[in-house]
Design a protein around this motif. Structure first.
Motif, PDB file in Angstrom:
ATOM      1  N   ARG A 191      61.466  79.641  30.207  1.00  0.00           N
ATOM      2  CA  ARG A 191      61.123  78.486  29.378  1.00  0.00           C
ATOM      3  C   ARG A 191      61.857  78.560  28.040  1.00  0.00           C
ATOM      4  NH1 ARG A 191      55.490  76.829  27.249  1.00  0.00           N
ATOM      5  NH2 ARG A 191      55.637  74.557  27.414  1.00  0.00           N
ATOM      6  N   GLY A 192      62.009  79.779  27.541  1.00  0.00           N
ATOM      7  CA  GLY A 192      62.767  79.997  26.313  1.00  0.00           C
ATOM      8  C   GLY A 192      64.227  79.562  26.448  1.00  0.00           C
ATOM      9  N   HIS A 193      64.729  79.577  27.679  1.00  0.00           N
ATOM     10  CA  HIS A 193      66.105  79.128  27.934  1.00  0.00           C
ATOM     11  C   HIS A 193      66.184  77.619  28.156  1.00  0.00           C
ATOM     12  CE1 HIS A 193      68.476  82.904  28.395  1.00  0.00           C
ATOM     13  NE2 HIS A 193      67.279  83.425  28.588  1.00  0.00           N
ATOM     14  N   GLY A 194      65.045  76.938  28.154  1.00  0.00           N
ATOM     15  CA  GLY A 194      65.074  75.483  28.311  1.00  0.00           C
ATOM     16  C   GLY A 194      64.721  74.985  29.698  1.00  0.00           C
ATOM     17  N   ILE A 195      64.423  75.917  30.601  1.00  0.00           N
ATOM     18  CA  ILE A 195      63.959  75.509  31.939  1.00  0.00           C
ATOM     19  C   ILE A 195      62.515  75.047  31.789  1.00  0.00           C
ATOM     20  CG2 ILE A 195      63.310  76.421  34.218  1.00  0.00           C
ATOM     21  CD1 ILE A 195      65.753  78.365  33.865  1.00  0.00           C
ATOM     22  N   ARG A 196      62.175  73.921  32.433  1.00  0.00           N
ATOM     23  CA  ARG A 196      60.800  73.442  32.314  1.00  0.00           C
ATOM     24  C   ARG A 196      59.924  73.920  33.475  1.00  0.00           C
ATOM     25  NH1 ARG A 196      62.156  67.446  32.054  1.00  0.00           N
ATOM     26  NH2 ARG A 196      64.049  68.339  32.962  1.00  0.00           N
ATOM     27  N   ILE A 197      58.620  74.017  33.188  1.00  0.00           N
ATOM     28  CA  ILE A 197      57.657  74.477  34.186  1.00  0.00           C
ATOM     29  C   ILE A 197      56.689  73.331  34.491  1.00  0.00           C
ATOM     30  CG2 ILE A 197      55.916  76.230  34.764  1.00  0.00           C
ATOM     31  CD1 ILE A 197      58.659  77.448  34.067  1.00  0.00           C
ATOM     32  N   ALA A 198      56.494  73.063  35.775  1.00  0.00           N
ATOM     33  CA  ALA A 198      55.528  72.042  36.195  1.00  0.00           C
ATOM     34  C   ALA A 198      54.404  72.713  36.971  1.00  0.00           C
ATOM     35  CB  ALA A 198      56.209  71.004  37.078  1.00  0.00           C
ATOM     36  N   ILE A 199      53.191  72.188  36.810  1.00  0.00           N
ATOM     37  CA  ILE A 199      52.092  72.657  37.659  1.00  0.00           C
ATOM     38  C   ILE A 199      51.946  71.675  38.811  1.00  0.00           C
ATOM     39  CG2 ILE A 199      49.649  73.159  37.832  1.00  0.00           C
ATOM     40  CD1 ILE A 199      49.636  74.366  35.295  1.00  0.00           C
ATOM     41  N   ASP A 200      52.103  72.213  40.018  1.00  0.00           N
ATOM     42  CA  ASP A 200      52.031  71.420  41.241  1.00  0.00           C
ATOM     43  C   ASP A 200      50.570  71.301  41.687  1.00  0.00           C
ATOM     44  OD1 ASP A 200      53.001  70.048  43.405  1.00  0.00           O
ATOM     45  OD2 ASP A 200      54.072  71.746  44.275  1.00  0.00           O
ATOM     46  N   ASP A 201      50.274  70.251  42.429  1.00  0.00           N
ATOM     47  CA  ASP A 201      48.942  70.073  43.038  1.00  0.00           C
ATOM     48  C   ASP A 201      47.838  70.196  41.990  1.00  0.00           C
ATOM     49  OD1 ASP A 201      50.501  70.124  45.351  1.00  0.00           O
ATOM     50  OD2 ASP A 201      50.066  72.236  45.748  1.00  0.00           O
ATOM     51  N   PHE A 202      48.088  69.699  40.774  1.00  0.00           N
ATOM     52  CA  PHE A 202      47.118  69.883  39.695  1.00  0.00           C
ATOM     53  C   PHE A 202      45.770  69.273  40.060  1.00  0.00           C
ATOM     54  CE2 PHE A 202      45.006  69.027  35.651  1.00  0.00           C
ATOM     55  CZ  PHE A 202      45.042  70.303  35.113  1.00  0.00           C
ATOM     56  N   GLY A 203      44.704  70.027  39.801  1.00  0.00           N
ATOM     57  CA  GLY A 203      43.359  69.563  40.103  1.00  0.00           C
ATOM     58  C   GLY A 203      42.753  70.292  41.287  1.00  0.00           C
ATOM     59  N   THR A 204      43.603  70.925  42.107  1.00  0.00           N
ATOM     60  CA  THR A 204      43.080  71.599  43.297  1.00  0.00           C
ATOM     61  C   THR A 204      42.787  73.077  43.033  1.00  0.00           C
ATOM     62  OG1 THR A 204      45.292  72.161  44.096  1.00  0.00           O
ATOM     63  CG2 THR A 204      44.371  70.072  44.843  1.00  0.00           C
ATOM     64  N   GLY A 205      43.167  73.596  41.870  1.00  0.00           N
ATOM     65  CA  GLY A 205      43.044  75.035  41.632  1.00  0.00           C
ATOM     66  C   GLY A 205      42.015  75.403  40.589  1.00  0.00           C
ATOM     67  N   TYR A 206      42.335  76.399  39.807  1.00  0.00           N
ATOM     68  CA  TYR A 206      41.381  76.972  38.857  1.00  0.00           C
ATOM     69  C   TYR A 206      41.234  76.177  37.569  1.00  0.00           C
ATOM     70  CZ  TYR A 206      42.340  81.255  41.488  1.00  0.00           C
ATOM     71  OH  TYR A 206      42.495  82.167  42.457  1.00  0.00           O
ATOM     72  N   SER A 207      42.348  75.713  37.056  1.00  0.00           N
ATOM     73  CA  SER A 207      42.348  75.192  35.701  1.00  0.00           C
ATOM     74  C   SER A 207      41.442  73.985  35.569  1.00  0.00           C
ATOM     75  CB  SER A 207      43.764  74.783  35.298  1.00  0.00           C
ATOM     76  OG  SER A 207      44.673  75.763  35.709  1.00  0.00           O
ATOM     77  N   SER A 208      40.481  74.082  34.701  1.00  0.00           N
ATOM     78  CA  SER A 208      39.646  72.920  34.467  1.00  0.00           C
ATOM     79  C   SER A 208      40.335  72.082  33.409  1.00  0.00           C
ATOM     80  CB  SER A 208      38.254  73.338  34.018  1.00  0.00           C
ATOM     81  OG  SER A 208      38.307  73.789  32.692  1.00  0.00           O
ATOM     82  N   LEU A 209      39.839  70.858  33.293  1.00  0.00           N
ATOM     83  CA  LEU A 209      40.475  69.947  32.338  1.00  0.00           C
ATOM     84  C   LEU A 209      40.495  70.513  30.930  1.00  0.00           C
ATOM     85  CD1 LEU A 209      39.257  66.425  33.421  1.00  0.00           C
ATOM     86  CD2 LEU A 209      41.588  67.303  33.384  1.00  0.00           C
ATOM     87  N   SER A 210      39.481  71.342  30.606  1.00  0.00           N
ATOM     88  CA  SER A 210      39.407  71.847  29.241  1.00  0.00           C
ATOM     89  C   SER A 210      40.559  72.798  28.914  1.00  0.00           C
ATOM     90  CB  SER A 210      38.072  72.545  29.007  1.00  0.00           C
ATOM     91  OG  SER A 210      37.908  73.560  29.964  1.00  0.00           O
ATOM     92  N   TYR A 211      41.206  73.342  29.950  1.00  0.00           N
ATOM     93  CA  TYR A 211      42.346  74.228  29.706  1.00  0.00           C
ATOM     94  C   TYR A 211      43.640  73.474  29.445  1.00  0.00           C
ATOM     95  CZ  TYR A 211      39.805  78.326  31.388  1.00  0.00           C
ATOM     96  OH  TYR A 211      38.932  79.349  31.546  1.00  0.00           O
ATOM     97  N   LEU A 212      43.596  72.177  29.729  1.00  0.00           N
ATOM     98  CA  LEU A 212      44.833  71.403  29.679  1.00  0.00           C
ATOM     99  C   LEU A 212      45.572  71.531  28.356  1.00  0.00           C
ATOM    100  CD1 LEU A 212      44.880  67.836  31.195  1.00  0.00           C
ATOM    101  CD2 LEU A 212      46.591  69.633  31.281  1.00  0.00           C
ATOM    102  N   ASN A 213      44.797  71.663  27.276  1.00  0.00           N
ATOM    103  CA  ASN A 213      45.440  71.737  25.972  1.00  0.00           C
ATOM    104  C   ASN A 213      46.167  73.051  25.741  1.00  0.00           C
ATOM    105  OD1 ASN A 213      44.923  69.177  24.843  1.00  0.00           O
ATOM    106  ND2 ASN A 213      42.760  69.752  24.721  1.00  0.00           N
ATOM    107  N   GLN A 214      45.781  74.078  26.519  1.00  0.00           N
ATOM    108  CA  GLN A 214      46.381  75.391  26.311  1.00  0.00           C
ATOM    109  C   GLN A 214      47.501  75.703  27.283  1.00  0.00           C
ATOM    110  OE1 GLN A 214      42.078  76.479  26.280  1.00  0.00           O
ATOM    111  NE2 GLN A 214      43.030  78.500  26.159  1.00  0.00           N
TER     112      GLN A 214
END
Ligand code: C2E
Ligand code: MG
Ligand code: MG
Ligand code: MG
Length: 280
Positions: free
Chosen positions: A168-191
């Protein structure tokens, strides 16, 4: 033997277990030679901007066709992950995709997005290899997106694995796939230390419906826009879905309605249809 009770009997006489193991063994044996036998291919599916459907990115999707016919990714990817074969196969598709993406990037400004499994991230040289692929293919880092799943965070929503942080430091972007099906709750979205969210198709509204039906999608879009985290809605199959999403404020979408995954030649046709180059 049928009279024998207890766990032993359960293990020995459940035919579905035996056949699951046979399937696993057959797939892993075949996959081992898939690269050298030329049985792997990359298909490409556009990610489009709403409402016009101009192509802004392309997702690379692995296809495996051994002699006895194609095997769906949902059947062989888990086997490739469990056996570790996803490491060489993932390196192969990354190189193919970055090589193909160069001319599309130059002509249309599109980025390429490649799925990366947790197993690949665990390899000590993963980041070096990704950077080496960019070097060899000449693709700019800003044109590459790596798709990971929420399982990468495994409960630690603000820590990106070192390899991804470095990329990411080199400018490559990271996407989260299938968002909503895993662990991260909406409250984590900001982090979440990521650049793009792909809303899983199970959350994509099937039609106008009630507000409640759209609650998750609406919340992701709102939270995402508050920290300028673009969201891509996956699995758009109808014009009606595209309209509903656009009305909810979603700017990016992917799905059969716009274009199905296909070989590079089919993607070229999609570019001609959706991103016509204006002359004069
Ligand atoms: P994914 O990354 O979420 O990819 C999107 C899947 O949704 C693809 O399935 C795509 O063909 C399908 N899709 C796209 N539009 C629509 C639509 O409108 N309706 C429906 N019903 N489906 C749609 P595919 O190609 O079968 O791949 C399945 C999964 O396999 C991918 O899900 C991804 O998790 C995994 N996969 C595919 N290629 C790779 C790869 O190169 N590496 C890794 N690690 N995983 C891969
Ligand atoms: Mg994906
Ligand atoms: Mg996926
Ligand atoms: Mg997905």
């Amino acid at each position: 033997a049928a009279k024998r009770g207890g766990r032993d009997r359960v293990v020995r006489y459940r035919p579905e277990l035996r056949s699951a193991r046979e399937t696993f063994t057959r797939i892993s044996a075949g996959l081992r030679h898939a690269v050298e036998r030329g049985e792997l291919a990359v298909h490409y599916q556009p990610v489009v901007e709403l409402p016009g459907a101009r192509i802004v990115a392309v997702e690379a999707l692995l296809r495996w066709t051994p002699a006895d016919g194609p095997v769906p990714p949902d059947d062989f990817i888990p086997v490739a992950e469990e056996t570790g074969l996803i490491v060489p196969i993932g390196a192969w598709i990354l190189e193919q995709a970055c090589r193909a993406a160069g001319t599309w990037h130059e002509r249309f400004g599109t980025s390429i997005t490649v799925n990366v499994s947790v197993r690949q991230l665990a390899e000590p040289h993963f980041a070096d290899e990704v950077l080496a692929v960019l070097d060899r293919t000449g693709l700019p880092a800003a044109a590459l997106v790596l798709e990971i799943t929420e399982s990468v965070f495994a409960g630690d929503a603000d820590a990106l694995p070192d390899a991804l942080a470095r990329l990411r430091g080199h400018g490559i972007r990271i996407a989260i796939d299938d968002f909503g099906t895993g662990y991260s709750s909406l409250s984590y979205l900001n982090q979440l230390p990521v650049d793009i969210l792909k809303i899983d198709r199970s959350f994509v509204p099937s039609g106008p419906g009630s507000d409640g039906d759209h609650a998750f999608t609406r919340a992701v879009l709102q939270l995402g826009s508050s920290r300028s985290l673009p969201a891509i809605a996956e699995g758009i199959e109808t014009a009606e879905q595209a309209e509903v999403l656009h009305a909810l404020g979603c700017r990016l979408a992917q799905g059969y309605h716009f274009a199905k995954p296909g070989p590079a030649s089919q993607l070229e046709a999609a570019f001609a249809r959706l991103n016509p180059v204006r002359t004069g």
